[in-house]
Enzyme design. Structure first.
Site, PDB file in Angstrom:
ATOM      1  N   LYS A  38     -18.411   3.847  -5.022  1.00  0.00           N
ATOM      2  CA  LYS A  38     -18.951   2.864  -5.960  1.00  0.00           C
ATOM      3  C   LYS A  38     -20.175   2.180  -5.366  1.00  0.00           C
ATOM      4  O   LYS A  38     -20.519   2.393  -4.201  1.00  0.00           O
ATOM      5  CB  LYS A  38     -17.877   1.846  -6.323  1.00  0.00           C
ATOM      6  CG  LYS A  38     -17.292   1.121  -5.123  1.00  0.00           C
ATOM      7  CD  LYS A  38     -16.096   0.253  -5.506  1.00  0.00           C
ATOM      8  CE  LYS A  38     -15.499  -0.395  -4.272  1.00  0.00           C
ATOM      9  NZ  LYS A  38     -14.370  -1.281  -4.601  1.00  0.00           N
TER      10      LYS A  38
ATOM     11  N   TYR B   6     -40.270 -20.968   8.092  1.00  0.00           N
ATOM     12  CA  TYR B   6     -40.035 -22.142   7.255  1.00  0.00           C
ATOM     13  C   TYR B   6     -39.238 -23.225   7.979  1.00  0.00           C
ATOM     14  O   TYR B   6     -38.306 -22.937   8.730  1.00  0.00           O
ATOM     15  CB  TYR B   6     -39.265 -21.742   5.995  1.00  0.00           C
ATOM     16  CG  TYR B   6     -40.095 -21.066   4.943  1.00  0.00           C
ATOM     17  CD1 TYR B   6     -41.225 -21.678   4.403  1.00  0.00           C
ATOM     18  CD2 TYR B   6     -39.739 -19.810   4.459  1.00  0.00           C
ATOM     19  CE1 TYR B   6     -41.972 -21.050   3.426  1.00  0.00           C
ATOM     20  CE2 TYR B   6     -40.478 -19.178   3.483  1.00  0.00           C
ATOM     21  CZ  TYR B   6     -41.600 -19.803   2.967  1.00  0.00           C
ATOM     22  OH  TYR B   6     -42.343 -19.178   2.003  1.00  0.00           O
TER      23      TYR B   6
END
Length: 389
Positions: A48, A267
């Protein structure tokens, strides 16, 4: 894979800032290893989520060619795609959200896994209207996720008025704690499922996922359902060398820059350099599934684990500096000989030198999540299955 100056010409990699090298031979070898552990049961493959992020077409084709004839997917759409590459396989759809997928199941020859009495009623009605079609039955033995209750399943097994159109080819359940071999819930679920399997005498039974397969013995029943182990991921207390890594992820260096002691990186200014440094800025970030929680600093949710992730090149680990951003991550290459890396070269994110599950642990997650988060901005390169194997 990290030889210096491997390529500064973008040729086949043009437009891709990162790449995945996927060893299909190792994938097949892992499946064969799980097949050995599953004996005398058959061994399926759970593929999957686009083959655990590695590409369902290549994964399904390789395993089908190797002899796998039972596949499990999450959705009917996934199943219909896998059908194109596994023409004679039995393909089970585990997230059987009814109504709506009956026609897809019929056209593509998929086996829906019915997980509630509502599913059973709807599928029975569809079979009465359109003709019999195989299904599977999921029973909840302790996961509390999907499945008929034990009482519902027992009642259904004994129901002599059950329509002939309802003809399951598999009864299954799912272990909640198989990655903890000594957990008492394993024995409780096994005991409950044995009773279910006996009640549905003559119908194949399946309980074991990857970790359950490694428990062996009574857990194996008729069909096992390994997933993460096929792709080289660790399964709880079961560690390699039971299976081996299949995928190597690498990020291309965009630029190399120099920065000085006392300056900050990325950041928030959460990383203050303690020395003059050389920084490799790579084209990889959380938009590619390289999680922000791998950041070197500035991740409050990581709490008392301040050390972030690292890459690997030229024989050395390369720490992440500051925060991982959406598209870029900075690695500290100060300890490498000057000139050993340059723009266009690659840094390994996980693979032979940086184990997938180590990266996952640093990020506060599991290997499953890292693999299934891999996005479409990687160039995928497949190493083929060798002829004769």
């Amino acid at each position: 894979m990290n030889e210096p100056h491997e390529s500064t010409e973008f040729d086949a990699d043009e437009g891709f800032g990162a790449r995945l090298t996927i060893d299909l031979q190792m994938l097949v070898s892992n499946w064969r290893r799980m097949r050995e552990l599953s004996s005398p049961a058959r061994c399926a493959a759970v593929i999957k989520a686009d083959g655990y992020g590695l590409g369902a077409e290549a994964v399904a084709t390789s395993l089908y060619t190797a002899g796998c004839r039972d596949f499990f997917v999450a959705t009917a759409r996934e199943g219909a795609f896998v059908r194109q590459h596994a023409p004679e396989a039995r393909i089970y759809v585990m997230n059987c959200i009814l109504p709506g997928i009956e026609e897809t199941c019929r056209v593509a020859g998929l086996v829906p896994v019915l997980a509630s009495m509502e599913h059973v009623a709807h599928w029975t009605h569809a079979c009465i209207a359109n003709g019999d079609h195989p299904c599977a039955l999921q029973v909840d033995t302790g996961m509390n996720r999907l499945g008929l209750t034990i009482q519902e399943a027992m009642t259904l097994a004994d129901d002599v008025t059950r329509p002939s159109g309802f003809s399951p080819v598999l009864v299954m359940s799912h272990l909640a704690c198989a990655d903890e071999p000594d957990h008492p819930l394993n024995d409780q679920q096994l005991s409950a499922f044995k009773a279910i399997a006996e009640a549905f005498d003559g119908i194949e039974a399946s309980l074991a996922n990857s970790a359950g397969t490694m428990l062996g013995g009574d857990y194996l029943f008729d069909l096992t359902r390994p997933g993460i182990s096929l792709f080289g991921g660790a399964v709880g207390d079961h560690v390699r060398p039971l299976t081996e890594p299949v995928v190597t992820a690498e990020a291309r260096i965009i630029t190399i820059r120099e920065a000085f002691r006392g300056e900050t990186v990325s950041y928030g200014g959460t990383m203050t350099l303690r020395r003059d440094s050389r920084i490799a800025v790579c084209s990889i970030g959380y938009a590619d599934g390289y999680m922000r929680s791998l950041s070197g600093t500035g991740v409050t949710l990581r709490g008392h684990h301040p050390v972030g992730g690292h890459g690997f090149a030229c024989g050395q680990p390369l720490p992440i500096l500051g925060r991982v951003t959406m598209d870029m991550t900075a690695f500290d290459i100060t300890d490498l000989p000057e000139g050993s890396l340059r723009a266009g070269d690659f840094i390994e994110l996980f693979g032979a030198n940086v184990p997938l599950d180590d990266v996952a642990a640093t990020a506060g997650t599991i290997g499953y999540e890292l693999l299934t988060l891999l996005g479409q901005r990687y160039r995928r390169h497949y190493l083929p299955v060798r002829t004769g194997n």
